[in-house]
Design a protein around this motif. Structure first.
Motif, short mmCIF file in Angstrom:
data_model
loop_
_atom_site.label_atom_id
_atom_site.label_comp_id
_atom_site.label_asym_id
_atom_site.label_seq_id
_atom_site.Cartn_x
_atom_site.Cartn_y
_atom_site.Cartn_z
N GLY A 80 8.77 -12.80 2.37
CA GLY A 80 8.46 -13.00 0.97
C GLY A 80 8.52 -11.72 0.17
N LEU A 81 8.11 -10.60 0.78
CA LEU A 81 8.18 -9.31 0.10
C LEU A 81 9.62 -8.92 -0.17
CD1 LEU A 81 6.85 -6.76 -0.98
CD2 LEU A 81 6.81 -5.87 1.36
N ASN A 82 10.50 -9.12 0.79
CA ASN A 82 11.91 -8.79 0.59
C ASN A 82 12.53 -9.70 -0.47
OD1 ASN A 82 14.28 -7.15 1.74
ND2 ASN A 82 15.06 -9.23 1.82
N ASN A 83 12.10 -10.94 -0.52
CA ASN A 83 12.58 -11.85 -1.56
C ASN A 83 12.15 -11.37 -2.95
OD1 ASN A 83 13.74 -14.64 -2.30
ND2 ASN A 83 11.69 -14.71 -3.19
N CYS A 84 10.94 -10.84 -3.05
CA CYS A 84 10.46 -10.30 -4.33
C CYS A 84 11.26 -9.07 -4.75
CB CYS A 84 8.98 -9.95 -4.24
SG CYS A 84 7.87 -11.37 -4.08
N LEU A 85 11.64 -8.24 -3.78
CA LEU A 85 12.33 -7.00 -4.11
C LEU A 85 13.81 -7.21 -4.40
CD1 LEU A 85 10.74 -4.66 -1.41
CD2 LEU A 85 10.12 -4.83 -3.83
N ILE A 117 0.45 -11.44 -6.66
CA ILE A 117 -0.16 -12.60 -7.32
C ILE A 117 -0.37 -13.73 -6.33
CG2 ILE A 117 0.05 -14.23 -9.21
CD1 ILE A 117 -0.38 -11.35 -10.08
N ASP A 118 0.71 -14.17 -5.69
CA ASP A 118 0.63 -15.22 -4.68
C ASP A 118 0.88 -14.61 -3.32
OD1 ASP A 118 0.22 -17.27 -6.58
OD2 ASP A 118 2.36 -17.33 -7.00
N THR A 119 -0.04 -14.81 -2.40
CA THR A 119 0.07 -14.27 -1.04
C THR A 119 -0.23 -15.37 -0.03
OG1 THR A 119 -2.24 -13.52 -1.10
CG2 THR A 119 -0.55 -11.93 -1.77
N THR A 120 0.18 -15.14 1.20
CA THR A 120 -0.06 -16.12 2.26
C THR A 120 -1.52 -16.15 2.68
OG1 THR A 120 0.59 -14.44 3.89
CG2 THR A 120 2.29 -15.98 3.11
N LEU A 121 -2.20 -14.98 2.60
CA LEU A 121 -3.61 -14.88 2.96
C LEU A 121 -4.34 -14.13 1.87
CD1 LEU A 121 -3.30 -13.98 6.77
CD2 LEU A 121 -3.83 -16.23 5.80
N ASP A 122 -5.65 -14.08 2.01
CA ASP A 122 -6.47 -13.35 1.05
C ASP A 122 -6.10 -11.87 1.11
OD1 ASP A 122 -8.35 -12.37 -0.64
OD2 ASP A 122 -10.09 -13.08 0.49
N ILE A 123 -5.96 -11.23 -0.08
CA ILE A 123 -5.54 -9.82 -0.09
C ILE A 123 -6.65 -8.90 0.41
CG2 ILE A 123 -3.94 -10.21 -1.98
CD1 ILE A 123 -5.98 -8.95 -3.85
N THR A 125 -7.94 -9.27 3.26
CA THR A 125 -7.68 -9.13 4.68
C THR A 125 -6.67 -8.01 4.91
OG1 THR A 125 -5.93 -10.79 4.59
CG2 THR A 125 -8.16 -11.57 5.07
N ASN A 126 -6.47 -7.65 6.15
CA ASN A 126 -5.59 -6.55 6.48
C ASN A 126 -4.13 -6.96 6.57
OD1 ASN A 126 -7.74 -4.73 6.65
ND2 ASN A 126 -8.15 -5.29 8.79
N SER A 127 -3.84 -8.25 6.66
CA SER A 127 -2.47 -8.69 6.86
C SER A 127 -2.19 -9.89 5.95
CB SER A 127 -2.23 -9.09 8.33
OG SER A 127 -0.93 -9.56 8.51
N PHE A 128 -1.17 -9.75 5.09
CA PHE A 128 -0.74 -10.84 4.22
C PHE A 128 0.69 -10.58 3.82
CE2 PHE A 128 -2.62 -7.60 1.54
CZ PHE A 128 -1.69 -7.44 0.52
N ASP A 129 1.38 -11.65 3.46
CA ASP A 129 2.76 -11.55 2.99
C ASP A 129 2.79 -11.87 1.50
OD1 ASP A 129 5.45 -11.19 2.91
OD2 ASP A 129 5.98 -13.11 3.83
N ARG A 166 -6.76 -0.98 -1.63
CA ARG A 166 -5.99 -0.98 -0.39
C ARG A 166 -4.97 -2.11 -0.34
NH1 ARG A 166 -11.07 -3.01 1.40
NH2 ARG A 166 -10.98 -5.19 2.05
N SER A 167 -5.04 -3.07 -1.28
CA SER A 167 -4.10 -4.19 -1.27
C SER A 167 -3.18 -4.18 -2.47
CB SER A 167 -4.87 -5.52 -1.24
OG SER A 167 -5.71 -5.59 -0.10
N VAL A 168 -3.25 -3.18 -3.33
CA VAL A 168 -2.44 -3.08 -4.54
C VAL A 168 -1.72 -1.75 -4.53
CG1 VAL A 168 -2.45 -3.03 -7.06
CG2 VAL A 168 -3.99 -4.57 -5.83
N ALA A 169 -0.44 -1.77 -4.82
CA ALA A 169 0.35 -0.53 -4.86
C ALA A 169 0.08 0.19 -6.17
CB ALA A 169 1.85 -0.85 -4.71
N VAL A 170 -0.62 1.30 -6.10
CA VAL A 170 -0.93 2.13 -7.27
C VAL A 170 0.05 3.30 -7.28
CG1 VAL A 170 -2.69 3.47 -8.47
CG2 VAL A 170 -3.35 1.45 -7.15
#
Length: 409
Positions: A80-85, A117-123, A125-129, A166-170
């Motif tokens: 999903g991340l590669n699809n966004c990029l 905005i939309d992720t597979t798991l709660d942001i 957590t340590n792992s989400f797409d 830790r879950s947002v790219a600043v």
């Protein structure tokens, strides 16, 4: 399709545009999620500089890839991340438009947040797409969180949300001290340009810039009052006249100021502009499209590469967990080196790359824009000017095999 199938499954924008699930929200005459400059940047040359840098930075491909144990690129991960990029960042932006929005906002504000905005798991957590992502403006800073203003596509408005760091790219502008500091070269140039605009507005406001010399000395309150009345009378004459004609006494004289007082404001603007270009690593030829290959290479190395590296590094740090990085996942950026190569030199480069077994024929055909060849040899990584060593070794091995069989009877 058959006629019956077309009747059953066909769709028309005017006839079938009656979706009951459509929820009309707030409407705008302009795009509400579009990035807009602030602090007067939209009224100066800063707009053209930021737009050029953002367009060139978004032209570099950033992808979610897999690497080997030595950190070398092995393939692209379909995530999903590669699809966004690469394809669709959200319902309003493509991957390239999203990157351009991120770079322009970063240059304008100094720091920007890329909010999943939309992720597979709660942001938390340590792992989400990441499924969808948008650019957000940082409103407040907290020790472990930030408050960002981001566009909500469901309501059609911008909202303030608190998200963990830790879950947002600043992403901070690598040229912050040159562009965004209060007394930086860019800000000083903007203030000088605003002064120049104010002077231009005054000179183009329709004022006559006249001085009337009265036939008496202006001493005492009564004389000054008479002078004010005389000036008001002349102003009423010019305003009420259709052609702007007035009259004065024969003893009065008119002195016209036909030019403004000379100042060195334009020289200061030219000096700051040249200094800004040198500090950012750009030239006027880059902006007008006449730069040569060496100038563009220096521009990409000194200006574009630090920005793209900051974005890719922050995405790798925030959107890929430690486990994913251990498994060989990473975020790489790729720039096409053939974009600046003239057609006259491309044939020579293609010959050297294929002859030295660096690229195959189909890979070079793809760079030119031609479709791949169906010949299996076009995908082989070998020098086409020489005979294939594998075929020679196979023929020699067959001859040795037959000789041994004959000797053994």
């Amino acid at each position: 399709m058959k006629f019956i199938d077309r009747l059953q499954h066909g769709w028309n924008a005017f006839i079938n545009n009656k979706d009951p699930t459509f929820r009309p929200g707030p409407s705008y005459s302009y795009r509400p999620d579009r990035a807009r400059f602030t602090r007067g940047n939209e009224r100066s040359i800063v707009t053209s500089i930021f737009n050029r840098i953002a367009m060139d930075a978004s032209s570099i491909d950033i992808e979610h890839v897999r690497v080997d144990k030595d950190g070398r690129f092995t393939g692209i991960i379909d995530s999903g991340l590669n699809n966004c990029l690469t394809l669709e960042a959200n319902i309003d932006q493509t991957g390239r438009a999203f990157m351009q929005d991120a770079v322009m906002s970063m240059l304008d504000e100094g720091v920007v947040a890329l909010v999943p905005i939309d992720t597979t798991l709660d942001i938390n957590t340590n792992s989400f797409d990441v499924e969808t992502i948008r650019v957000g403006k940082i409103m407040e800073w907290y020790p472990q969180h930030i408050k960002v203003r981001v566009y909500d596509e469901n309501s059609g408005t911008k909202k303030d949300v608190v998200v963990p760091k830790r879950s947002v790219a600043v992403i901070e502008n690598p040229f912050y001290s040159v562009i965004n500091e209060h007394n930086s070269t860019m800000q000083r140039l903007i203030r000088k340009l605003n002064l120049l605009d104010a002077i231009d507005e005054q000179s183009g406001s329709g004022k006559l810039d006249l001085i009337i010399q009265l036939p008496y000395v202006l001493k005492g309150e009564q004389r000054i009052k008479n002078a004010e009345d005389r000036r008001s009378t002349l102003e009423r004459q010019l305003n009420n006249s259709k052609l702007g004609i007035g009259y004065i006494d024969s003893a009065e004289h008119v002195i016209q100021l036909n030019r403004s007082l000379d100042n060195n404001l334009m020289k200061q603007i030219e000096y700051l502009q040249n200094m800004l270009y040198s500090q950012l690593g750009i030239t006027q030829s880059i902006l007008d499209g006449t730069a040569d290959e060496k100038t563009m290479l220096n521009y990409f190395s000194r200006t574009i590469e630090p920005i793209v590296f900051a974005i890719a590094c922050e995405m790798r740090r925030k959107f890929l967990s430690k486990t994913a990085r251990t498994q060989g996942q990473s975020i790489f950026y790729f720039r096409d080196p053939f974009k600046l190569v003239p057609v006259t030199e491309l044939a020579d480069i293609a010959d050297k790359l294929t002859r030295n077994e660096i690229a195959s024929s189909n890979e070079m055909r793809q760079k030119i824009g031609w479709k791949p060849s169906t010949d299996p040899k076009a995908d082989e990584l070998r020098n086409k000017n020489l005979s294939a060593p594998n075929e020679e070794s196979q023929s020699l091995n067959k001859e040795q095999y037959y000789e041994e069989e004959n000797q053994n009877g």
